[in-house]
Design a protein around this motif. Sequence first.
Motif, short mmCIF file in Angstrom:
data_model
loop_
_atom_site.label_atom_id
_atom_site.label_comp_id
_atom_site.label_asym_id
_atom_site.label_seq_id
_atom_site.Cartn_x
_atom_site.Cartn_y
_atom_site.Cartn_z
N UNK A 64 1.70 11.38 -0.58
CA UNK A 64 1.45 10.44 -1.66
C UNK A 64 0.08 9.79 -1.48
N UNK A 65 -0.62 9.61 -2.59
CA UNK A 65 -1.89 8.91 -2.55
C UNK A 65 -1.63 7.40 -2.58
N UNK A 66 -2.71 6.65 -2.37
CA UNK A 66 -2.54 5.20 -2.19
C UNK A 66 -1.93 4.54 -3.42
N UNK A 67 -2.32 4.95 -4.62
CA UNK A 67 -1.77 4.32 -5.81
C UNK A 67 -0.32 4.72 -6.03
N UNK A 68 0.06 5.92 -5.57
CA UNK A 68 1.46 6.33 -5.69
C UNK A 68 2.35 5.53 -4.72
N UNK A 69 1.81 5.28 -3.52
CA UNK A 69 2.54 4.42 -2.60
C UNK A 69 2.70 3.00 -3.18
N UNK A 88 8.40 -0.33 -7.35
CA UNK A 88 9.73 0.09 -7.83
C UNK A 88 10.81 -0.38 -6.88
N UNK A 89 10.59 -0.18 -5.56
CA UNK A 89 11.60 -0.61 -4.58
C UNK A 89 11.77 -2.13 -4.63
N UNK A 90 10.66 -2.85 -4.70
CA UNK A 90 10.75 -4.30 -4.77
C UNK A 90 11.48 -4.77 -6.01
#
Length: 826
Positions: free
Chosen positions: A85-90, A96-98
Amino acid sequence: MALINASLLAGVILAGLPVLLHLIMRAKPKRIEFPALQLLKTRQTSNSRRMKLRQILLLLLRAILIVVAVLAVTRPSLPAARYGLRWHEWLILAVVVGATCGIYTWMSRRAKAGESAEHLLRERRGRLRAFSLLGGIAAALICVGVPWGLRVQGELTGPRNPLAADIPVAAVFVFDNSLSMTYQYESQTRLEQASRIATSHLTDLPQGSRIAVVTTAPESDVVFQADLAGARSRLSDFDLTTVPRSLNSVVRDAIEGHVLDREQVQDDLDGGDAFSREIYLFTDFSEVAWRSPDESGLRDLLVQHDWLQVYLVDVGVKNPINVSLSQLRLDRQATVEGQPVSVSVTVVPTPAADPEVTLELYTLDQLGNEIAGGGGGRSARRTVRFEGSPPVAVFNVSGIKGRDVQRGFVRLTSPDPLTFDDIRYFTFGVTALPRILLVSDRLIDSKYLLNAMQPLFLERQGIRKFDCKAITTAQLSREKPGNYDVICIVNLQRPDPSVWIDLYRFVNDGGSLFVSTGGEKLIQATDWRTAEAEKLLPGLPVSKLPFRRDPGRLTLVADDNPIVRSFSADPDAKTALSYALFDICWTFELPNDSRVLMRFSDKTGRPALIERRVGSGRTLLFASAVDNLENGGAQWNEGFVVDNWAFLMLVDEVMQYLTGAADEQRNFVVGDPVEIPVPAAKRFSRYAVARPRLRLTEGTLPFDEPSVLLKDVNEAGHFQLRSIDDGNNFDRDFAVNDLDEESNLTTITDESLDAVFGADRYSRVTDPEQLDRAVNVGRLGVEIFPILMGLLIAIFCGEHLMANFFYDEEPVPNESGSSTKGSSTG
């Protein structure tokens, strides 16, 4: 996706074994009667649903466990791509998790506030957890998974070779064989290390592979050969090239060679390619070996030909230790007997080098041997310390009487791992004193010019640069111009036409003439604008004009002229020359073949120093005075002749130029064409060139050719060209040095490589193990066995926890409100 052990995929059938065992060995519920039966009946429905769900989850985990285990054994691989995953995907995934955790927390609090029964609250929280988990997974798939899948889709669905370990390989081995690859580390040069890695990798290539070996030498071509043994022998026998091509152009040739070979193979196989195609570049990654910006279009070529894999093998050394001698300069290419030549060399260290080194200068005899005495042997030593900018070591070497050339070299007393730049060679000519004749109407008019050429205090010390003689115009008819190298005409008022005729013959036959037009007695323009003078002079005088508003200053124009170049290269001299102020000058009408070397700084840019070629000689004309007489030059300039040392330098450079000393080129760098002029009286048809390491080559020359042009001077050292015609004793010595930039061991950055090749279109490795791993990824793709093993462990742990949870007893509240353990009912 490719499977290395595809036959083991049949083990997926075992995933049905848990289902079969579940159906066969399913336990039947037992009826248990006890006083709290009424309480259990109230929870029978919810417990039954929960138990069925847990049974299904446990069944799925066990089935998935077997599937993942079978997949891991088959060792699947994916095409090489950026699957992480790239930085923006992380960042999106974290959001989303938050958000999922926040929504679950908020809804749990609302459920707790609106529900009083404990068992109903637990059921509602269970549903919230399930919905939150499913919703979070769905959001992650939509926001992160879908873009990630689209990004790698090209790699997963693009056309690839049928990846297998035994498919033949067509590979181009590109070797950087420049001088920087001679750096010694652990008893090996970088080129030897590259050869060792390539030889080791060559033995691992599949049967039927083909190899092409290419270097940075200009004549190296891409030729594939199936004889791997022959290719292996070539890997151990490389010649260094002192004039390398850029690595960009060599890699481009390798790509084009692959394209042509692939098209030929596809024609033979009706559209298919029988090889996996690769390029290996072995280099120390010195940044001077690359052309930046890249003009060869490698990035576009690799995008177009995505079936090609590129591996960059770094054989360089971290923190190299090197001290290089560079920028060897001589203040003149020829000198007169007894006069020194200044030899300077810049000493450039790497950060890891010693803080102090010692240099020594040696001179050689005609046979190339070190000689002692008489100005030969080790002439001097210099110790330099590295503090700030690279220091410059300066030596003074005198020309030896009776010898027409002086050769020598400067070297480090202690060699370092990179030896080619520890020595620099030089050669300069030695001539007899040039004879100069100064002609003026009065001897006092040429006094200042004579003193600038031959200062009295130096002459008393026995130091002479020129053999000067001053005469009047009346005495000129008794002199033979051919006995002199240069004639200087200082402000002749009314020269006789015969003077112009004699001077024209002198210059046309190869002599040089200097003309000054300012002084106490004004020249008569009519006597200077004759047909005889027109053929000789760089310009015909028009009128004497003063500088009315501001004094005139000398400005440099012709930067390629040796006189102008000497001032441009010395900031102090250039500044001193600009301080000279002129009040009067002559204006001239210039012929088409004249050239202005310097101008005055007025609005019209009046010519100050003008040159003209006449036959085999040249004429220089100065548009102002060269004396400081009270009623003469003092009226034309403000102390330029007596108060400004730039006048002495100007006179010296003019005389050096007119005597031909400034034209004599005896020091070159490898790769430069060497042109040696041949006087008409010394013409020959056959010649030999004595080269370093006692090599001798021969050549021929058309008899009417005025010069010899050597284009194969590609090694450092001393050379001598000499005629081998009977009765012709012409010879010419010169020196050649390696390119200074080859000593620059600074490595190219990853950002620069990305700009050349494109990110993720090459693999950079430093040892054979990394090379093998990179090649496996390139040929077979990214093997996901470690990922599957990690997933297998995670699922096994999950199955274990689920099984324990499945058989655990549920807490049952009693009448008093406390909880007790009861039996589970299916």
